[in-house]
Scaffold this active site. Structure first.
Site, PDB file in Angstrom:
ATOM      1  N   LYS A 185       1.071  -1.119   0.270  1.00 57.99           N
ATOM      2  CA  LYS A 185      -0.151   0.050  -0.053  1.00 57.99           C
ATOM      3  C   LYS A 185       1.172   1.268  -0.059  1.00 57.99           C
ATOM      4  CE  LYS A 185      -1.610   3.045   1.840  1.00 57.99           C
ATOM      5  NZ  LYS A 185      -1.623   4.531   2.215  1.00 57.99           N
ATOM      6  N   GLU A 260       9.653   1.778  10.993  1.00 60.12           N
ATOM      7  CA  GLU A 260      10.871   2.773  10.839  1.00 60.12           C
ATOM      8  C   GLU A 260      10.082   4.844  10.926  1.00 60.12           C
ATOM      9  OE1 GLU A 260      12.363   5.626   9.910  1.00 60.12           O
ATOM     10  OE2 GLU A 260      12.052   5.195   8.147  1.00 60.12           O
ATOM     11  N   CYS A 294      12.611  11.519   7.287  1.00 60.25           N
ATOM     12  CA  CYS A 294      13.243  11.334   8.659  1.00 60.25           C
ATOM     13  C   CYS A 294      14.352  11.123   9.353  1.00 60.25           C
ATOM     14  CB  CYS A 294      12.074   9.695   9.136  1.00 60.25           C
ATOM     15  SG  CYS A 294      13.201   7.937   8.150  1.00 60.25           S
ATOM     16  N   GLU A 395       8.808  16.581  15.421  1.00 67.37           N
ATOM     17  CA  GLU A 395       9.151  16.492  13.621  1.00 67.37           C
ATOM     18  C   GLU A 395       8.819  17.230  13.439  1.00 67.37           C
ATOM     19  OE1 GLU A 395      10.851  12.547  11.166  1.00 67.37           O
ATOM     20  OE2 GLU A 395       9.058  12.714  11.985  1.00 67.37           O
TER      21      GLU A 395
END
Length: 506
Positions: A185, A260, A294, A395
């Protein structure tokens, strides 16, 4: 420009599925639609899972020797490799990468990773220990044993928009080489190259159901994770979504997870560094893909002895970067991925200002009429930030840097570790021994010394703390897609020597 049309790929066939819903991929550089996809229904996801389940339980894939699986997958790689320019264009039209990034890293990197993982898998020992045979073997209290590595079953792979093809390869390739089947996906913001991967599987005449591709938003991912017929989910994305996936997985069937997740990676600049190297390195570490990775170093921790000179050079260097069209080879930074993402980043810039950080370079929306249709955003460099500020803790996922002053190596380590995340860090210094000493004290999964954002297919990658669970890449990453089975054979020569005599003596 023609708008590409894509269907779902289920059981070796392309299909429009059970509904009429579709969604578009918008080029963030122009605001124009570049592709249209089927928005999969829950029934479509169930059909894809069923196809993968059948291919694993009844098909030949899991029972093939790994060398045969590798040979078949290499046919797919040959097809992908013949289309690098075309696929690179799809990547930067989907997610706003520059043509330089897409053609030199994103698509070639996907192929390099797949080839590296193929080499690893074909040399992997799928059996370890003392061979279990009917003949003489070493005898001990536990007999002879073999440790076997076997595929888990059906893997659900959910991938993000910032590396559409390479991150699909990170999950699909080791899972398939291990003998699993996969339902992929991709992000609804960048599904083109995942759908093209499905075309390559069809062209290579891969067994039906080995790879299935379903497109859509969060509801599609949720249906995949919640299914009790999926044995493992591998996800790359935000930490909050990862939390929700863990909840769904636990309530469904305690399926295995590889997560992750987010990062707030520091670049630690020590006082003995070559400033030219450090400035260029920090620009690379923080602004690749406009900071939308990231691992990007959104915190820059600079020793106070060189702070002023470093900041001056850094601001000057970033101020000269070219923000421009993604298809222009002179462009350094393209747009951020969407209007929603740009709005989010701009809110963080305002939060930084309101909390007292100084914007030495405050990026805004470019004034050039040429860029008016895209979601462009120039970089912002905050100086004199503090570790407790929101911009230092959360973040942002955009071209925003928080530069902080450190008083010592101990202070740099303290600040570096002072977030909920632990994905990666870099250390910039002329003293290797000093860097290695500091690396031992950093609570993160990867430490680069005088480099950043370099990820090898042979080296495990993943994070500490809220940056994730498990590892991708390397032997550790390959084992994420394998179950371990221990097989014992009793070879005790006489009944008196059996351990069961301890429980039921004669």
């Amino acid at each position: 420009m023609d708008v590409r049309q894509y269907e779902l790929y289920i059981a070796g066939r392309f299909t429009r599925g059970t509904g009429d819903a579709t969604f578009d991929s918008i080029n963030p550089a122009t605001g124009q639609t570049v592709a249209t996809f089927v928005d999969a229904s829950e029934a479509d996801v169930a059909a894809a899972i069923s196809a993968a389940r059948k291919a694993f339980d009844s098909g030949p894939w899991a029972r093939m020797p790994v060398a045969e699986r590798a040979e078949r997958l290499n046919r797919v790689l040959h097809i992908i490799g013949s289309r690098i320019p075309e696929l690179a264009q799809m990547e930067y039209q989907d997610n706003g990468a520059t043509v330089r990034q897409a053609t030199s890293f994103m698509v070639p990197g996907a192929l390099a990773f797949a080839m590296g993982m193929t080499d690893l898998a074909t040399s992997f020992p799928f059996q370890e220990g003392i061979p279990v045979t009917t003949g003489p073997a070493p005898v001990g209290p536990y007999g002879a044993y073999t440790l076997k590595y076997e595929p888990i079953g059906v893997v659900g792979a959910i991938t993000p928009w910032n590396g559409p093809l390479i991150l699909a390869m990170w999950k699909v390739w080791p899972a398939l080489l291990a003998g699993n089947t996969v339902v992929l996906k991709p992000s609804e913001l960048a599904s083109s190259t995942a759908s093209e991967l499905a075309k390559a599987f069809a062209e290579a005449d891969m067994p039906p159901g080995v790879l299935n591709v379903v497109t859509g938003g969060g509801a599609v991912g949720a249906a995949l994770v919640k299914s009790p017929h999926v044995d493992h989910v591998s996800f790359t994305g935000g930490t909050e979504t990862g939390r929700q996936i863990a909840t769904y997985a636990a309530s469904a069937n305690l399926k295995r997870l590889t997560l992750e997740l987010g990062g707030k990676s520091p670049a630690i600049v020590l006082d003995d560094v070559d400033l030219d190297v450090a400035v260029d390195g920090v620009v690379w570490s923080t602004l690749f893909l406009s900071g939308q990775m990231c691992t990007c170093a959104s915190r820059v921790l600079v020793d106070n002895k060189i702070y002023d000179e470093f900041v001056g050079r850094l601001v000057d260097r970033i101020g000269k970067l070219v923000v421009g069209p993604t298809d222009d080879m002179s462009t350094d930074l393209g747009p951020v991925v969407s209007q929603r993402q740009r709005d989010r980043i701009e809110r963080y810039v305002q939060i930084g200002i309101s909390e007292g950080a100084v914007a030495a370079l405050e990026g805004g929306r470019p004034s050039s009429p040429e860029l008016a249709g895209g979601t462009y955003l120039e970089p912002t460099v905050f100086v004199d930030a503090t570790p407790a500020m929101t911009i230092s803790q959360e973040e942002i996922f955009g071209p925003v840097l928080a530069v902080m002053k450190t008083e010592s190596d101990d202070d740099a380590v303290r600040i570096a570790n002072d977030t909920p995340y632990g994905l990666a860090a870099s250390i910039w210094t002329s003293d290797t021994r000093r860097a290695l000493t500091l690396s031992d004290r950093l609570r993160c999964g990867t430490v680069w010394i005088n480099d950043h954002n370099i990820i090898s297919p042979s080296i495990p990658f993943g994070g500490f703390k809220m940056s994730g669970l498990g590892r991708e890449n390397g032997v550790s990453g390959f084992k994420e897609y394998l179950e371990q089975k221990a097989v014992y054979l009793d070879l005790t020569p006489s009944p008196e020597q059996h351990m069961w005599g301890l429980v039921a003596p004669r």
